[in-house]
Design a protein around this motif. Structure first.
Motif, mmCIF file in Angstrom:
data_model
loop_
_atom_site.group_PDB
_atom_site.id
_atom_site.type_symbol
_atom_site.label_atom_id
_atom_site.label_comp_id
_atom_site.label_asym_id
_atom_site.label_seq_id
_atom_site.Cartn_x
_atom_site.Cartn_y
_atom_site.Cartn_z
ATOM 1 N N ASP A 113 108.354 -4.659 43.728
ATOM 2 C CA ASP A 113 108.632 -5.160 42.378
ATOM 3 C C ASP A 113 108.975 -3.976 41.486
ATOM 4 O OD1 ASP A 113 108.831 -6.434 39.960
ATOM 5 O OD2 ASP A 113 106.665 -6.605 39.663
ATOM 6 N N ALA B 55 109.077 -7.425 34.939
ATOM 7 C CA ALA B 55 108.921 -8.802 34.456
ATOM 8 C C ALA B 55 107.500 -9.271 34.748
ATOM 9 C CB ALA B 55 109.929 -9.721 35.124
ATOM 10 N N PRO B 56 106.775 -9.763 33.761
ATOM 11 C CA PRO B 56 105.361 -10.084 33.964
ATOM 12 C C PRO B 56 105.094 -11.176 34.985
ATOM 13 C CG PRO B 56 106.106 -10.866 31.815
ATOM 14 C CD PRO B 56 107.195 -10.003 32.365
ATOM 15 N N GLY B 57 106.075 -12.034 35.266
ATOM 16 C CA GLY B 57 105.849 -13.097 36.222
ATOM 17 C C GLY B 57 106.155 -12.736 37.660
ATOM 18 N N LEU B 58 106.791 -11.591 37.899
ATOM 19 C CA LEU B 58 107.251 -11.284 39.252
ATOM 20 C C LEU B 58 106.197 -10.683 40.190
ATOM 21 C CD1 LEU B 58 110.983 -10.212 38.936
ATOM 22 C CD2 LEU B 58 109.994 -12.345 39.757
ATOM 23 N N ALA C 254 103.234 -11.795 40.812
ATOM 24 C CA ALA C 254 102.697 -12.948 41.538
ATOM 25 C C ALA C 254 103.738 -13.510 42.509
ATOM 26 C CB ALA C 254 102.252 -14.024 40.553
ATOM 27 N N ARG C 255 105.005 -13.522 42.086
ATOM 28 C CA ARG C 255 106.069 -14.007 42.964
ATOM 29 C C ARG C 255 106.229 -13.104 44.179
ATOM 30 N NH1 ARG C 255 108.400 -17.944 45.314
ATOM 31 N NH2 ARG C 255 110.682 -18.070 45.260
ATOM 32 N N GLU D 181 103.781 -14.115 46.719
ATOM 33 C CA GLU D 181 104.179 -15.364 47.362
ATOM 34 C C GLU D 181 105.242 -15.135 48.433
ATOM 35 O OE1 GLU D 181 105.590 -18.010 44.391
ATOM 36 O OE2 GLU D 181 103.735 -17.994 43.220
ATOM 37 N N SER E 242 100.302 -8.659 33.904
ATOM 38 C CA SER E 242 100.985 -9.421 34.950
ATOM 39 C C SER E 242 99.940 -10.067 35.857
ATOM 40 C CB SER E 242 101.881 -8.504 35.782
ATOM 41 O OG SER E 242 102.776 -7.797 34.965
ATOM 42 N N ASP F 172 97.078 -13.691 41.523
ATOM 43 C CA ASP F 172 95.932 -14.402 42.078
ATOM 44 C C ASP F 172 95.450 -13.647 43.315
ATOM 45 O OD1 ASP F 172 94.078 -16.141 43.150
ATOM 46 O OD2 ASP F 172 95.300 -17.939 42.836
#
Length: 337
Positions: free
Chosen positions: A231, A235-238, A240-241, A244, A262, A265
């Motif tokens: 990463d 980007a704060p959502g990436l 976690a992505r 995944e 960010s 989990d």
């Protein structure tokens, strides 16, 4: 000498300041090229966390990606350094603490960071003082443009090595900025199948022109397994992505820094037996990336969109970009302009 000085959020100018005098064990480098990056933009805007934790304060002189020529020697410096083309580490550890002795000077609690931390002046100036023990000589095959990309290249090399992806395996790089594309170039040079994820078509088109045909948006990303994910997006959502998308039992590497927390989990890390690695600096990767640049294994120079003068730095940091510069992510500065 002329130097770019930031005095407050959104306020900066080119000023005439005293030429630094190198102290014992230091040299003065005449700067040929300096890069500007997201960290510099955050200092210019006032968002950088160091400004709020007391590790940096205005006025400050930015610039930590650079190449130049050793112009003056301080006391106790080997004369052979004079006139050499060099770049150098950003992280100036004390050299005495346990972290420095252990080779982790980039984590030294008392470290200076060139153009970033504790007031050490940066390379957006005609001259830059640097302790000689943090210099890296540049071979004749590495020009000033590539030399000023060694620092981000060192970060990228460490990220690629941390991902532990082998030749023939598949790596996904999140973010087609300078660090992300350097990761892609370095990994591809090792025989890794590289995929790039981005948001804007111009930057993805540029990645394809570099040779990364597998450059995708979130909507077009194919449902294939990725043996490693880096990463580099910010980007704060990436983050976690990334967890995944990575294959169970493999690695995600975080080198991009978001402007807000960010969330990841940790149950996903546990259930997938994934190793997460953070990369702060390029210190341990500088020598390796210089070798790769010198050998022509990786040519980073196409990443530079344009070279500007000191007077144009403030608009650049504020987000101004000329259409004729195209989609290449990096801008360089020639302090003599």
């Amino acid at each position: 000498m002329r130097a770019f000085v930031v005095t407050a959020p959104g306020r900066a100018s080119v000023r005439t300041v005293p030429v630094p005098v190198p102290g014992p064990g230091e040299v003065l480098v005449e700067v040929e090229r300096a890069g500007v990056c997201g960290t510099d933009a955050e200092f210019f805007s006032g968002e950088m966390s160091y400004l709020h934790t007391g590790q940096a304060e205005y006025p400050m002189r930015l610039g930590h990606e650079w190449a130049g020529v050793v112009a003056t020697l301080g006391p106790d410096v080997d004369p052979s350094w004079l006139g050499r083309h060099v770049t150098g580490d950003t992280m100036l550890g004390c050299g005495r603490c346990a972290r420095c002795v252990d080779g982790r000077q980039h984590l030294c609690a008392d470290r200076y960071e060139i153009g970033i931390r504790r007031g050490w002046p940066g390379a957006l100036a005609e001259y830059l003082p640097v302790p000689v023990r943090f210099l890296h000589p540049l071979p004749s095959t590495v020009d000033a443009i590539a030399g000023a990309l060694v620092e981000p290249g060192g970060n990228a090399l460490r990220a690629v090595q941390a991902a532990q992806v082998r030749p023939g395996e598949r790596l996904l790089v999140l973010g087609p900025g300078t660090i992300g594309l350097l990761c892609a170039l370095l990994a591809a040079a090792e025989g890794v199948e590289v995929h790039v994820l981005g948001r804007e078509e111009p930057s993805l088109a540029f990645a394809r022109r570099l040779g990364f045909a597998s450059s995708w948006t979130a909507e077009t990303l194919p449902p294939v397994p990725f043996d490693g994910v880096i990463d580099a997006s910010g980007a704060p959502g990436l983050p976690a992505r990334a967890v995944e998308l990575v294959e169970p039992g493999r690695r995600v590497v975080f080198i991009g820094i978001a402007g807000e927390p960010s969330p990841v989990d940790t149950r996903e890390l546990v259930f997938k037996d994934v190793t997460a690695v953070g990369v702060l600096s390029g210190s341990a990767g500088l020598a390796g990336v210089i070798d790769r640049f010198a050998a022509g294994v990786v040519d980073p120079r196409p990443l530079v969109a344009a070279t500007v003068g000191l007077a144009e730095v403030a608009p650049v940091l504020a987000g101004t970009r000329r259409p004729e510069w195209g989609a290449a992510p990096k801008l360089h500065v020639d302090p003599k302009r």
